[in-house]
Design a protein around this motif. Structure first.
Motif, PDB file in Angstrom:
ATOM      1  N   ALA A  75       0.868  -1.188   0.000  1.00  0.00           N
ATOM      2  CA  ALA A  75       0.000   0.000   0.000  1.00  0.00           C
ATOM      3  C   ALA A  75       0.897   1.229   0.000  1.00  0.00           C
ATOM      4  N   ARG A  76       0.486   2.285  -0.724  1.00  0.00           N
ATOM      5  CA  ARG A  76       1.316   3.484  -0.837  1.00  0.00           C
ATOM      6  C   ARG A  76       0.450   4.725  -0.632  1.00  0.00           C
ATOM      7  N   TRP A  77       1.031   5.712   0.066  1.00  0.00           N
ATOM      8  CA  TRP A  77       0.366   6.988   0.282  1.00  0.00           C
ATOM      9  C   TRP A  77       1.321   8.147  -0.029  1.00  0.00           C
ATOM     10  N   ARG A  78       0.743   9.250  -0.485  1.00  0.00           N
ATOM     11  CA  ARG A  78       1.479  10.516  -0.623  1.00  0.00           C
ATOM     12  C   ARG A  78       0.614  11.585   0.030  1.00  0.00           C
ATOM     13  N   LEU A  79       1.137  12.109   1.136  1.00  0.00           N
ATOM     14  CA  LEU A  79       0.398  13.103   1.916  1.00  0.00           C
ATOM     15  C   LEU A  79       1.032  14.466   1.730  1.00  0.00           C
ATOM     16  N   VAL A  80       0.229  15.483   1.465  1.00  0.00           N
ATOM     17  CA  VAL A  80       0.709  16.866   1.339  1.00  0.00           C
ATOM     18  C   VAL A  80       0.205  17.642   2.547  1.00  0.00           C
ATOM     19  N   THR A  81       1.157  18.163   3.328  1.00  0.00           N
ATOM     20  CA  THR A  81       0.806  18.849   4.571  1.00  0.00           C
ATOM     21  C   THR A  81       1.685  20.078   4.753  1.00  0.00           C
ATOM     22  N   LYS A  82       1.297  20.932   5.680  1.00  0.00           N
ATOM     23  CA  LYS A  82       2.072  22.136   5.959  1.00  0.00           C
ATOM     24  C   LYS A  82       3.278  21.844   6.852  1.00  0.00           C
ATOM     25  N   SER A  83       3.245  20.722   7.558  1.00  0.00           N
ATOM     26  CA  SER A  83       4.315  20.376   8.492  1.00  0.00           C
ATOM     27  C   SER A  83       4.982  19.078   8.053  1.00  0.00           C
ATOM     28  N   ARG A  84       6.253  18.931   8.345  1.00  0.00           N
ATOM     29  CA  ARG A  84       6.998  17.736   7.977  1.00  0.00           C
ATOM     30  C   ARG A  84       6.592  16.564   8.875  1.00  0.00           C
ATOM     31  N   ALA A  85       6.518  15.376   8.277  1.00  0.00           N
ATOM     32  CA  ALA A  85       6.249  14.163   9.051  1.00  0.00           C
ATOM     33  C   ALA A  85       7.490  13.779   9.840  1.00  0.00           C
ATOM     34  N   VAL A  86       7.286  13.251  11.030  1.00  0.00           N
ATOM     35  CA  VAL A  86       8.418  12.830  11.860  1.00  0.00           C
ATOM     36  C   VAL A  86       8.438  11.327  12.086  1.00  0.00           C
ATOM     37  N   SER A  87       7.275  10.666  12.028  1.00  0.00           N
ATOM     38  CA  SER A  87       7.250   9.224  12.265  1.00  0.00           C
ATOM     39  C   SER A  87       6.030   8.599  11.615  1.00  0.00           C
ATOM     40  N   ALA A  88       6.156   7.340  11.314  1.00  0.00           N
ATOM     41  CA  ALA A  88       5.036   6.534  10.821  1.00  0.00           C
ATOM     42  C   ALA A  88       5.049   5.225  11.582  1.00  0.00           C
ATOM     43  N   GLU A  89       3.888   4.793  12.034  1.00  0.00           N
ATOM     44  CA  GLU A  89       3.822   3.602  12.881  1.00  0.00           C
ATOM     45  C   GLU A  89       2.613   2.751  12.522  1.00  0.00           C
ATOM     46  N   LEU A  90       2.873   1.495  12.200  1.00  0.00           N
ATOM     47  CA  LEU A  90       1.804   0.518  12.025  1.00  0.00           C
ATOM     48  C   LEU A  90       1.320   0.035  13.384  1.00  0.00           C
ATOM     49  N   ASP A  91       0.040  -0.269  13.451  1.00  0.00           N
ATOM     50  CA  ASP A  91      -0.544  -0.851  14.660  1.00  0.00           C
ATOM     51  C   ASP A  91      -0.185  -0.042  15.905  1.00  0.00           C
ATOM     52  N   PRO A  92      -0.485   1.255  15.912  1.00  0.00           N
ATOM     53  CA  PRO A  92      -0.098   2.089  17.054  1.00  0.00           C
ATOM     54  C   PRO A  92      -0.756   1.685  18.361  1.00  0.00           C
ATOM     55  N   GLU A  93      -1.900   1.021  18.279  1.00  0.00           N
ATOM     56  CA  GLU A  93      -2.596   0.601  19.495  1.00  0.00           C
ATOM     57  C   GLU A  93      -2.192  -0.805  19.937  1.00  0.00           C
ATOM     58  N   ARG A  94      -1.224  -1.399  19.233  1.00  0.00           N
ATOM     59  CA  ARG A  94      -0.697  -2.728  19.587  1.00  0.00           C
ATOM     60  C   ARG A  94      -1.821  -3.767  19.664  1.00  0.00           C
ATOM     61  N   ARG A  95      -2.553  -3.869  18.578  1.00  0.00           N
ATOM     62  CA  ARG A  95      -3.655  -4.825  18.505  1.00  0.00           C
ATOM     63  C   ARG A  95      -3.254  -6.129  17.807  1.00  0.00           C
ATOM     64  N   VAL A  96      -2.274  -6.061  16.910  1.00  0.00           N
ATOM     65  CA  VAL A  96      -1.930  -7.209  16.077  1.00  0.00           C
ATOM     66  C   VAL A  96      -0.666  -7.860  16.624  1.00  0.00           C
ATOM     67  N   PHE A  97      -0.829  -8.843  17.480  1.00  0.00           N
ATOM     68  CA  PHE A  97       0.322  -9.492  18.106  1.00  0.00           C
ATOM     69  C   PHE A  97       0.846 -10.671  17.293  1.00  0.00           C
ATOM     70  N   LEU A  98       0.102 -11.089  16.270  1.00  0.00           N
ATOM     71  CA  LEU A  98       0.597 -12.159  15.415  1.00  0.00           C
ATOM     72  C   LEU A  98       1.658 -11.670  14.443  1.00  0.00           C
ATOM     73  N   ASP A  99       1.843 -10.372  14.324  1.00  0.00           N
ATOM     74  CA  ASP A  99       2.825  -9.835  13.387  1.00  0.00           C
ATOM     75  C   ASP A  99       4.211 -10.405  13.671  1.00  0.00           C
ATOM     76  N   LYS A 100       4.874 -10.839  12.605  1.00  0.00           N
ATOM     77  CA  LYS A 100       6.166 -11.496  12.742  1.00  0.00           C
ATOM     78  C   LYS A 100       7.161 -10.660  13.516  1.00  0.00           C
ATOM     79  N   ASP A 101       7.237  -9.362  13.222  1.00  0.00           N
ATOM     80  CA  ASP A 101       8.260  -8.499  13.817  1.00  0.00           C
ATOM     81  C   ASP A 101       7.649  -7.127  14.071  1.00  0.00           C
ATOM     82  N   LYS A 102       7.528  -6.765  15.323  1.00  0.00           N
ATOM     83  CA  LYS A 102       6.958  -5.448  15.641  1.00  0.00           C
ATOM     84  C   LYS A 102       7.981  -4.325  15.473  1.00  0.00           C
ATOM     85  N   LEU A 103       9.260  -4.652  15.345  1.00  0.00           N
ATOM     86  CA  LEU A 103      10.277  -3.613  15.232  1.00  0.00           C
ATOM     87  C   LEU A 103      10.230  -2.910  13.883  1.00  0.00           C
TER      88      LEU A 103
END
Length: 737
Positions: A675-703
């Motif tokens: 999946a791909r996104w291109r976001l246009v904003t007034k401020s620079r992005a600093v981080s992107a995080e999958l599963d921020p609420e820690r719901r998917v524990f089957l994921d092979k690698d959370k790092l």
């Protein structure tokens, strides 16, 4: 079985396979010799020796239909056991007489019946159990080896039907070694008519093994489990995937446990008068003394097993009461003086479990619970479950805040919980251990979360790193869930698995799958479905397909439930989502040709650079307090997420320097691997995080779920925390072995 044993099952190959000593077992010659290759008189087949998880739901009226509470008995009783057992505590032997009355539920006459002789698993190297133990890649439980003189066995010395001698022979339903003697066929002189019953009288002799796996003796301590000849289960069409009558009577495998019909147990236990006895069920009247021996009679209906203990070193029992919807439940803890400080925690945890399980699943139906704290050097007797009776663990220091106290509480909760998933819900632990070990593991940790009990403690690792190491209950579970390369579906049988490590995923991976399912359907919907499962299948024998149906109907989300079961229960689909690209750059003017007032004008690089500098200088004067990442130009943030495993609901949280954020969602269907996104904003992005609420524990690698624009030590710190968490979990298990 408890997690106290699971260090060999999943701890990254730290355990080694136990060597089986090759010493012949002493035997008692039976008065009735076994028949030599006696022919099978009827043609009722065995269940498959290589079963897979059941996919077709049982008939609604299977096992006598749902129990409404208006019936005379809690279960549709199939068998009655009347047993007299006399213990010789010095020789560690039992002389037994058993009257077994069995009802043929099928529509055809039955000429041959089958019995389990479980103690024969411990008679020597030729059993299926010990053969698998030698060949297993990762070992078994805590790895206690049998030493000279420590073997055990069961011998039938007389078998009769209505006074007529019954010939019998050992059989091998799972094609195990010919030297295995854990299943015996009785060829009855008189067939049992369809819908009829028969009574079989038998005398048997047990030599208890030195405790090495679940049952046996140590010194004066005796834990007597799987000790009597137990009839197999005749399954009918529409029950657990059966399409015709079949005998479900598997050999005693290394990791398998048990499966039996519900019935009535009336057991008299005779021991020396200075011995304390605890057992399944309710004590009937006052024990009777005669010639220095005392007989204790216990009766319990609507259970499918019976176990007991006897020792002259038990301290005064610690008693308590749980006042439930079905009346008071007497709770008793048996313990030895060296572990007197364990008794109160075990009692409290048992009563807390009665409260939680009754509230979240259904009311406890029996009148007693007996918990046993095993003595020093008898750890292998710990962590075992039987109806209304279980063994906990034992630790020297169980003060609040210590890992040992957490472990004692958890083992107690876990073994009590089996009383529901293995006991009241009569799961087939041979073929579908997920329904017992797995669901019980999940519900136990759910209880700990609800009660805000954690495994934080001042361990050696805490002192080493200078930080109180803590990890959530289900975060610990995912460490043993084989998230990277699961070897076997969690729905597989207990013995047809790659290794002990893979068997361990029955616990950890099932708990993780159920955790992730709850995160998707919601806490209330999931609990509603479990209550429905309990109400519909208590005192019956549900399959995984029946559990799946309860989840689908109870949550109201059939498509989602069936997808999860298809990928994670019946199959081994890993989950592996990761952020592969992440950037956030200013959208700056570019040199080149442009049309200005009808004329084509070239904007040269130097001119463009000067206009950029001028714009930034003007912005700075106008916004003297502007933060880094803010300026006259917008930012384009580009994110690519790769998906190499099963498709699960995922969210992506993007944070910006001005404190704002955007939440994006990955497609939850289809076969697209990215999946791909291109976001246009007034401020620079600093981080992107999958599963921020820690719901998917089957994921092979959370790092690899998170990325930052600038170097950030939090990822490495998180990695270190995961390592610390692993060692904490490892230590929690090691201290129980």
């Amino acid at each position: 079985m408890t997690t106290k044993i699971r260090i060999q099952r999943w701890a990254v190959g730290l355990a080694l396979a136990s060597a089986c000593v090759l010493v012949a077992t002493a035997q008692v010659a039976p008065a009735t010799a076994p028949a030599a290759d006696a022919p099978v008189v009827d043609d009722i087949p065995f269940a498959s020796p290589n079963p897979t998880a059941v996919t077709v739901p049982s008939d609604p009226n299977a096992w006598g239909g749902p129990r409404t509470g208006s019936e005379e008995t809690l279960s549709d009783r199939v068998v009655t056991y009347k047993i007299d057992a006399t213990l010789d505590p010095k020789k560690h032997t039992i002389d037994g007489k058993q009257q077994l009355t069995w009802r043929n539920r099928s529509a055809v006459p039955v000429k041959s019946v089958y019995l389990h002789l479980y103690l024969n698993a411990f008679e020597g190297p030729g059993s299926t159990f010990n053969t698998e133990k030698r060949n297993n890649a990762f070992g078994f439980r805590s790895g206690v080896e049998t030493e000279d003189g420590g073997y055990g066995y069961t011998r039938l010395t007389k078998v009769a039907q209505n006074g007529a001698t019954v010939p019998w022979t050992y059989v091998h339903p799972d094609n195990g070694p010919s030297t295995d003697r854990t299943v015996v066929r009785l060829d009855l002189p008189e067939a049992v008519a369809a819908g009829g019953s028969t009574t079989i009288d038998m005398d048997f002799f047990n030599q208890l093994p030195r405790v090495s796996a679940r049952t046996g003796y140590y010194g004066t301590f005796h834990l007597v489990g799987q000790w009597f000849p137990k009839i197999g289960v005749l399954e009918l069409p529409g029950e657990r995937g059966a399409t015709a009558p079949r005998w479900n009577v598997h050999e005693f495998h290394l990791h398998s446990e048990f499966y039996a019909d519900y019935g009535l147990y009336d057991v008299s236990i005779t021991v020396p008068k200075d011995y304390t006895v605890g057992a399944t069920g309710e004590l009937q009247g006052t024990p009777v003394e005669k010639k220095g021996l005392v007989t204790h009679r216990y009766v319990q209906g609507d259970v499918h097993d019976f176990a007991w203990t006897a020792d002259n070193r038990y301290a005064k029992p610690l008693d308590g009461v749980y006042n439930g919807a079905n009346g008071p439940v007497k709770v008793r803890v048996l313990y030895h003086p060296e572990y007197a400080n364990n008794a109160r925690p075990v009692l409290d945890a048992t009563i807390a479990s009665l409260t939680y399980f009754s509230k979240t699943l259904g009311d406890y139906p029996y009148k007693t619970v007996t918990a046993v704290v095993p003595p020093y050097n008898a750890d292998e007797a710990g962590g075992m479950e039987y109806p209304t009776f279980f063994t906990a663990s034992s630790y020297k220091d169980v003060r609040e805040g210590r890992l040992e106290r957490y472990a004692l509480d958890f083992v107690t909760i876990h073994e009590f919980g089996h009383g529901y998933f293995y006991g009241i819900l009569g799961s087939n632990e041979f073929e579908e251990p997920m329904l017992d070990e797995g669901l019980n593991e999940y519900w136990d940790h759910r209880m700990l979360v609800a009660n805000k009990q954690t495994a934080t403690a001042q361990t050696w690792l805490t002192k080493l790193v200078g930080v109180d190491i803590a990890l959530g209950e289900f975060e610990q579970q995912r460490l043993g869930a084989m998230t990277g390369e699961p070897a076997d579906p969690v729905g597989n049988s207990s013995w047809d698995r790659m290794s002990s490590n893979s068997y361990g995923t029955v616990y950890a991976r099932t708990a993780t799958v159920m955790h992730d399912l709850e995160q998707q359907v919601g806490k209330d919907a999931l609990e509603r479905a479990f209550k429905q499962y309990y109400a519909q299948w208590k005192f019956r024998h549900p399959s995984i397909a029946d559990f799946r149906e309860s989840m689908a109907v109870g949550t109201g989300q059939r498509a989602l439930v069936e997808k999860v079961f298809a990928e994670q229960v019946y199959s081994t689909r890993k989950v592996d989502d990761r952020i592969s690209e992440f950037s956030s750059d200013e959208i700056l003017p570019q040199p080149g040709l442009a049309e200005v007032k009808g004329k084509v004008v070239e904007r040269k690089s130097e001119e463009v650079d000067k206009s950029i500098d001028d714009a930034r200088e003007a912005f700075k004067k106008a916004h003297p307090k502007a933060k880094d990442g803010e300026g006259p130009f917008e930012y384009a943030t580009r994110i690519i997420v790769r998906r190499d495993g099963a498709v699960v609901p995922q969210t992506l949280l993007v944070r910006f320097e001005d404190g704002t954020s955007q939440t994006l969602r990955l497609p939850d269907s289809g076969d697209k691997r990215w999946a791909r996104w291109r976001l246009v904003t007034k401020s620079r992005a600093v981080s992107a995080e999958l599963d921020p609420e820690r719901r998917v524990f089957l994921d092979k690698d959370k790092l690899d779920d998170s990325r930052t624009i600038e170097a950030d030590g939090s990822a490495s710190r998180r990695w270190s925390a995961d390592i610390a968490a692993f060692f904490q979990s490892l230590f929690a298990l090691l201290v129980t072995v």
